[in-house]
Design a protein around this motif. Structure first.
Motif, PDB file in Angstrom:
ATOM      1  N   MET A 239      21.357 -68.267  28.806  1.00 51.85           N
ATOM      2  CA  MET A 239      22.725 -68.033  29.265  1.00 51.85           C
ATOM      3  C   MET A 239      23.677 -68.138  28.084  1.00 51.85           C
ATOM      4  O   MET A 239      23.540 -68.996  27.230  1.00 51.85           O
ATOM      5  CB  MET A 239      23.122 -69.054  30.333  1.00 51.85           C
ATOM      6  N   SER A 240      24.618 -67.190  27.978  1.00 51.91           N
ATOM      7  CA  SER A 240      25.579 -67.205  26.896  1.00 51.91           C
ATOM      8  C   SER A 240      26.709 -68.150  27.228  1.00 51.91           C
ATOM      9  O   SER A 240      27.056 -68.376  28.375  1.00 51.91           O
ATOM     10  CB  SER A 240      26.135 -65.799  26.655  1.00 51.91           C
ATOM     11  N   THR A 241      27.279 -68.695  26.154  1.00 51.70           N
ATOM     12  CA  THR A 241      28.394 -69.619  26.286  1.00 51.70           C
ATOM     13  C   THR A 241      29.694 -68.872  26.147  1.00 51.70           C
ATOM     14  O   THR A 241      29.877 -68.123  25.181  1.00 51.70           O
ATOM     15  CB  THR A 241      28.301 -70.718  25.214  1.00 51.70           C
ATOM     16  N   THR A 242      30.581 -69.061  27.089  1.00 50.37           N
ATOM     17  CA  THR A 242      31.879 -68.407  27.047  1.00 50.37           C
ATOM     18  C   THR A 242      32.888 -69.324  26.386  1.00 50.37           C
ATOM     19  O   THR A 242      33.027 -70.479  26.774  1.00 50.37           O
ATOM     20  CB  THR A 242      32.356 -68.050  28.457  1.00 50.37           C
ATOM     21  N   ILE A 243      33.557 -68.796  25.356  1.00 51.12           N
ATOM     22  CA  ILE A 243      34.572 -69.562  24.653  1.00 51.12           C
ATOM     23  C   ILE A 243      35.917 -69.162  25.214  1.00 51.12           C
ATOM     24  O   ILE A 243      36.343 -68.007  25.062  1.00 51.12           O
ATOM     25  CB  ILE A 243      34.510 -69.311  23.143  1.00 51.12           C
TER      26      ILE A 243
ATOM     27  N   ASP B 209      30.064 -66.658  22.707  1.00 49.41           N
ATOM     28  CA  ASP B 209      29.607 -67.305  21.483  1.00 49.41           C
ATOM     29  C   ASP B 209      28.711 -66.335  20.704  1.00 49.41           C
ATOM     30  O   ASP B 209      27.595 -66.017  21.137  1.00 49.41           O
ATOM     31  CB  ASP B 209      28.840 -68.585  21.841  1.00 49.41           C
ATOM     32  N   PHE B 210      29.200 -65.898  19.566  1.00 49.67           N
ATOM     33  CA  PHE B 210      28.493 -64.882  18.791  1.00 49.67           C
ATOM     34  C   PHE B 210      27.282 -65.466  18.062  1.00 49.67           C
ATOM     35  O   PHE B 210      26.443 -64.711  17.571  1.00 49.67           O
ATOM     36  CB  PHE B 210      29.453 -64.249  17.785  1.00 49.67           C
ATOM     37  N   ASP B 211      27.186 -66.786  17.964  1.00 49.74           N
ATOM     38  CA  ASP B 211      26.048 -67.407  17.294  1.00 49.74           C
ATOM     39  C   ASP B 211      24.835 -67.541  18.201  1.00 49.74           C
ATOM     40  O   ASP B 211      23.748 -67.896  17.726  1.00 49.74           O
ATOM     41  CB  ASP B 211      26.440 -68.788  16.759  1.00 49.74           C
ATOM     42  N   GLU B 212      24.991 -67.283  19.488  1.00 49.23           N
ATOM     43  CA  GLU B 212      23.847 -67.300  20.391  1.00 49.23           C
ATOM     44  C   GLU B 212      23.078 -65.987  20.269  1.00 49.23           C
ATOM     45  O   GLU B 212      23.654 -64.913  20.149  1.00 49.23           O
ATOM     46  CB  GLU B 212      24.301 -67.513  21.832  1.00 49.23           C
ATOM     47  N   GLU B 213      21.774 -66.094  20.326  1.00 54.05           N
ATOM     48  CA  GLU B 213      20.909 -64.929  20.079  1.00 54.05           C
ATOM     49  C   GLU B 213      21.103 -63.851  21.136  1.00 54.05           C
ATOM     50  O   GLU B 213      21.137 -62.659  20.814  1.00 54.05           O
ATOM     51  CB  GLU B 213      19.457 -65.375  20.046  1.00 54.05           C
ATOM     52  N   THR B 214      21.246 -64.222  22.395  1.00 53.09           N
ATOM     53  CA  THR B 214      21.407 -63.218  23.449  1.00 53.09           C
ATOM     54  C   THR B 214      22.717 -62.456  23.288  1.00 53.09           C
ATOM     55  O   THR B 214      22.752 -61.227  23.457  1.00 53.09           O
ATOM     56  CB  THR B 214      21.366 -63.898  24.817  1.00 53.09           C
ATOM     57  N   VAL B 215      23.785 -63.176  22.961  1.00 56.18           N
ATOM     58  CA  VAL B 215      25.082 -62.521  22.750  1.00 56.18           C
ATOM     59  C   VAL B 215      25.009 -61.614  21.526  1.00 56.18           C
ATOM     60  O   VAL B 215      25.522 -60.486  21.530  1.00 56.18           O
ATOM     61  CB  VAL B 215      26.197 -63.570  22.598  1.00 56.18           C
ATOM     62  N   PHE B 216      24.349 -62.105  20.477  1.00 58.87           N
ATOM     63  CA  PHE B 216      24.224 -61.311  19.256  1.00 58.87           C
ATOM     64  C   PHE B 216      23.444 -60.025  19.511  1.00 58.87           C
ATOM     65  O   PHE B 216      23.857 -58.937  19.071  1.00 58.87           O
ATOM     66  CB  PHE B 216      23.539 -62.156  18.182  1.00 58.87           C
TER      67      PHE B 216
ATOM     68  N   GLN C   7      26.024 -60.386   9.311  1.00 60.60           N
ATOM     69  CA  GLN C   7      26.320 -61.550   8.481  1.00 60.60           C
ATOM     70  C   GLN C   7      27.282 -62.521   9.151  1.00 60.60           C
ATOM     71  O   GLN C   7      27.438 -63.652   8.680  1.00 60.60           O
ATOM     72  CB  GLN C   7      26.924 -61.094   7.149  1.00 60.60           C
ATOM     73  N   LEU C   8      27.928 -62.105  10.235  1.00 58.89           N
ATOM     74  CA  LEU C   8      28.911 -62.958  10.895  1.00 58.89           C
ATOM     75  C   LEU C   8      28.311 -63.812  12.003  1.00 58.89           C
ATOM     76  O   LEU C   8      29.040 -64.522  12.689  1.00 58.89           O
ATOM     77  CB  LEU C   8      30.037 -62.089  11.473  1.00 58.89           C
ATOM     78  N   SER C   9      27.005 -63.749  12.185  1.00 60.85           N
ATOM     79  CA  SER C   9      26.352 -64.524  13.237  1.00 60.85           C
ATOM     80  C   SER C   9      25.207 -65.328  12.643  1.00 60.85           C
ATOM     81  O   SER C   9      24.441 -64.832  11.809  1.00 60.85           O
ATOM     82  CB  SER C   9      25.828 -63.607  14.347  1.00 60.85           C
ATOM     83  N   LYS C  10      25.083 -66.568  13.092  1.00 56.71           N
ATOM     84  CA  LYS C  10      23.965 -67.399  12.660  1.00 56.71           C
ATOM     85  C   LYS C  10      22.676 -67.019  13.366  1.00 56.71           C
ATOM     86  O   LYS C  10      21.600 -67.489  12.977  1.00 56.71           O
ATOM     87  CB  LYS C  10      24.279 -68.868  12.928  1.00 56.71           C
ATOM     88  N   ALA C  11      22.765 -66.177  14.384  1.00 50.57           N
ATOM     89  CA  ALA C  11      21.561 -65.711  15.077  1.00 50.57           C
ATOM     90  C   ALA C  11      20.864 -64.587  14.330  1.00 50.57           C
ATOM     91  O   ALA C  11      19.813 -64.116  14.772  1.00 50.57           O
ATOM     92  CB  ALA C  11      21.920 -65.237  16.486  1.00 50.57           C
ATOM     93  N   ASN C  12      21.426 -64.154  13.232  1.00 48.83           N
ATOM     94  CA  ASN C  12      20.819 -63.078  12.460  1.00 48.83           C
ATOM     95  C   ASN C  12      19.542 -63.574  11.805  1.00 48.83           C
ATOM     96  O   ASN C  12      19.554 -64.561  11.051  1.00 48.83           O
ATOM     97  CB  ASN C  12      21.806 -62.586  11.400  1.00 48.83           C
ATOM     98  N   LYS C  13      18.439 -62.892  12.086  1.00 45.33           N
ATOM     99  CA  LYS C  13      17.147 -63.297  11.543  1.00 45.33           C
ATOM    100  C   LYS C  13      16.840 -62.620  10.219  1.00 45.33           C
ATOM    101  O   LYS C  13      16.008 -63.094   9.463  1.00 45.33           O
ATOM    102  CB  LYS C  13      16.036 -62.980  12.552  1.00 45.33           C
TER     103      LYS C  13
END
Length: 580
Positions: free
Chosen positions: A1-5, A19-26, A270-276
């Motif tokens: 589930m994505s987190t809504t900010i 939340d753009f750092d979550e993998e599903t949102v990304f 590059q703007l997301s920590k979910a980037n592998k």
């Protein structure tokens, strides 16, 4: 589930940031990023937090722009695709940052409609010929009726020369005809650049189109607006690559869209920590706190915003695919033409070289427009008044950025804003200024120098082709001359023998010469004639040399008899030396 900010400005709107750092949102945002029918994307981020929203409407964009900037998330990137479908949204952005009326109207201009394929009517040939003559008569009658009006004559001349009237010329008409057209605009709250990009959309799955006599380089031309705003917002507007397209996108369009948005997709990742994917050469370092970054980069808001503006402009993937590669398309074409010239020099090669030269010239002017944009940006960072050069220096800007680092929640320090007021447009961070200067050097070194080298090679191949044709003609003349000389020598060689034979045929009746006497006289005269011709050829310089053209029998003898014999001798000599 994505987190809504949650966002206070968007509390009454149906869409919120995720939340753009979550993998599903990304992953969801990345799929939306590569859709041909995507409208816009908004990402707000800082070192620790990032949130994203897609396809906002006019009211939502207004709410986002008018919302108070929170202590966190100081940098905002708004990416807009197909701005002609979102004119209200573009006008809202223009009103917020006080775009000039002309700039705002240009941004809202309608793109060129795709040219439909010509339809050949199923009409008999005579009927089509009659229709063509009727159309010509109607045009001539119209011209004669308007010849008495000077204004009509001028308008007709304009239409005939340009294909359209002055009222029909739009922004997209200009950028489609002048590929190196660029624009740099400044305001109190923005710095805006516009430029054409050429994308090598050949995916390699389908065969490359055959050579056509076109003067424009092969690829997809698209216009881009990049706007750096004073409040830490970077806006990118991209021309619709498929105007007028409706319905399901084809596989080719999806592949082309991946190529077109490759650079912006890299910035997006590059703007997301979910980037592998963390390739070293693709790493930009716009956000700290990532596990893949051992040493965090400069994270001041002003620096991050300026670098985001730079990386969106620095589309090195496109440059590399066009001319920066070791074996790019133009180099391969010139090499193929050079090899074909040595096999058989033709005048058709001159026509191909002409069109390649025209394409390279347009490509050169495109990159020169990039260097012109960079020069304009760098000049805009200097103080407007010469007297202000002492009061506002780079050291003060560096001190201001250092102070901004100490207070990461403040977006732009007052000192930086004051320094920016002394310049045109929005002040860039020193790191971005240095990288813009380095980008200009890279364009000159890897793009413009390579294009100039290809242009010089093209000119040399033109002269080479003419020289090879002239050499071929001279060889043909030389061969004809040698054959003529050979026939003349054979004629001269047998002329005394012919006289001898005529003498013996008459004298043998009365004198009684025998056959032995005839053949002895024949051998003596033939030998004397041959020695005379050899001495004459030596003295006059007309002795036969090495033949330029070899016969088929000579070629067969050299290749299939002499070559194996020579190889066997060399092998035997190596074996003997090894045994010794």
């Amino acid at each position: 589930m994505s987190t809504t900010i949650p966002c206070p400005a968007l509390s009454n709107l149906p869409l919120a940031f995720n939340d753009f750092d979550e993998e599903t949102v990304f992953e969801t945002a990345k799929e939306h990023f590569l859709k041909p029918d995507a409208l816009n994307l908004v990402i707000e981020f800082d070192n620790s937090t990032a949130r994203a929203a897609v396809d906002l409407n006019q009211e939502q964009i207004k709410a986002v722009l008018q919302a108070e900037q929170p202590e966190a998330l100081p940098t905002k990137w708004i990416s807009i695709w197909a701005p002609e479908r979102q004119k209200g949204l573009v006008k809202a952005i223009g009103a917020r940052y006080k775009f000039s009326p002309r700039l705002l109207r240009i941004m809202c201009d309608d793109p060129l409609k795709p040219i439909p394929a010509p339809v050949v009517p199923d009409t008999p040939r005579s009927r089509m010929h009659e229709m063509w003559h009727h159309q010509k008569e109607m045009e001539q009658t119209s011209r004669q009726s308007q010849a008495s009006d000077p204004e009509s004559v001028l308008e007709m001349a304009n239409v005939e020369s340009t294909g359209r009237t002055a009222l029909d010329i739009s922004h997209y008409n200009i950028i489609n005809e002048v590929w190196h057209y660029s624009s740099v605009d400044w305001g109190h709250e923005y710095l805006c650049v516009g430029y054409n990009s050429l994308f090598n959309t050949h995916t390699g799955q389908e065969p490359r189109p055959a050579y056509t006599k076109q003067n424009h380089p092969e690829g997809k031309r698209l216009w881009t607006w990049l706007i750096l705003c004073i409040d830490g917002t970077v806006i990118s507007m991209h021309e619709n690559p498929f105007p007028g397209h409706q319905g399901t996108s084809t596989a080719t369009q999806k592949d082309q869209l991946k190529i077109i948005r490759k650079n912006t997709l890299n910035v997006f990742r590059q703007l997301s920590k979910a980037n592998k994917v963390q390739s070293p050469i693709m790493t930009l370092g716009l956000r700290t706190g990532s596990e893949s970054l051992e040493s965090p980069p400069d994270s001041s808001p002003a620096t991050v915003t300026s670098l985001l503006f730079l990386y969106l402009f620095d589309d090195w993937h496109t440059t590399y695919s066009l001319v920066a590669r070791r074996e790019h398309r133009y180099g391969e074409q010139l090499e193929q033409l050079r090899q074909s010239m040595f096999e058989k020099a033709k005048l058709d090669s001159i026509d191909r070289l002409h069109h390649i030269g025209r394409q390279l010239s347009i490509l050169k002017r495109i990159y020169q427009s990039y260097t012109g944009i960079i020069e304009s940006i760098l000049v805009a960072q200097k103080p407007v008044h010469p007297t202000a050069e002492v009061s506002v220096t780079n050291s003060q800007v560096l001190d201001a950025l250092t102070a901004a680092q100490r207070e990461p929640h403040s977006h732009l320090d007052q000192s930086v804003t004051a320094a920016g007021n002394m310049s045109l447009g929005v002040a860039l961070a020193p790191k971005a200024i240095v990288r813009f200067a380095r980008l200009k050097e890279r364009i000159n070194l890897y793009a413009l120098s390579e294009i100039q080298e290809c242009l010089d090679e093209k000119e040399s191949l033109v002269f080479l082709n003419f020289n090879l044709i002239a050499l071929k003609e001279s060889q043909a003349v030389e061969r004809l001359t040698r054959i003529t000389i050979l026939l003349a020598k054979v004629t001269i060689l047998f002329l005394p023998v012919s006289l001898l034979t005529a003498y013996f045929s008459v004298s043998s009746i009365t004198q009684g010469y025998t056959k032995v006497t005839y053949w002895v006289a024949f051998a003596i005269i033939m030998t004397v004639s041959f020695l005379f011709l050899a001495a004459f050829g030596k003295l006059s310089g007309t002795v036969e040399g090495k033949p330029i053209y070899r016969s088929l029998s000579q070629i067969f003898y050299d290749r299939f008899l002499l070559a194996p014999l020579g190889a066997a001798r060399r092998k035997g000599s190596k074996g003997g030396s090894g045994g010794g």
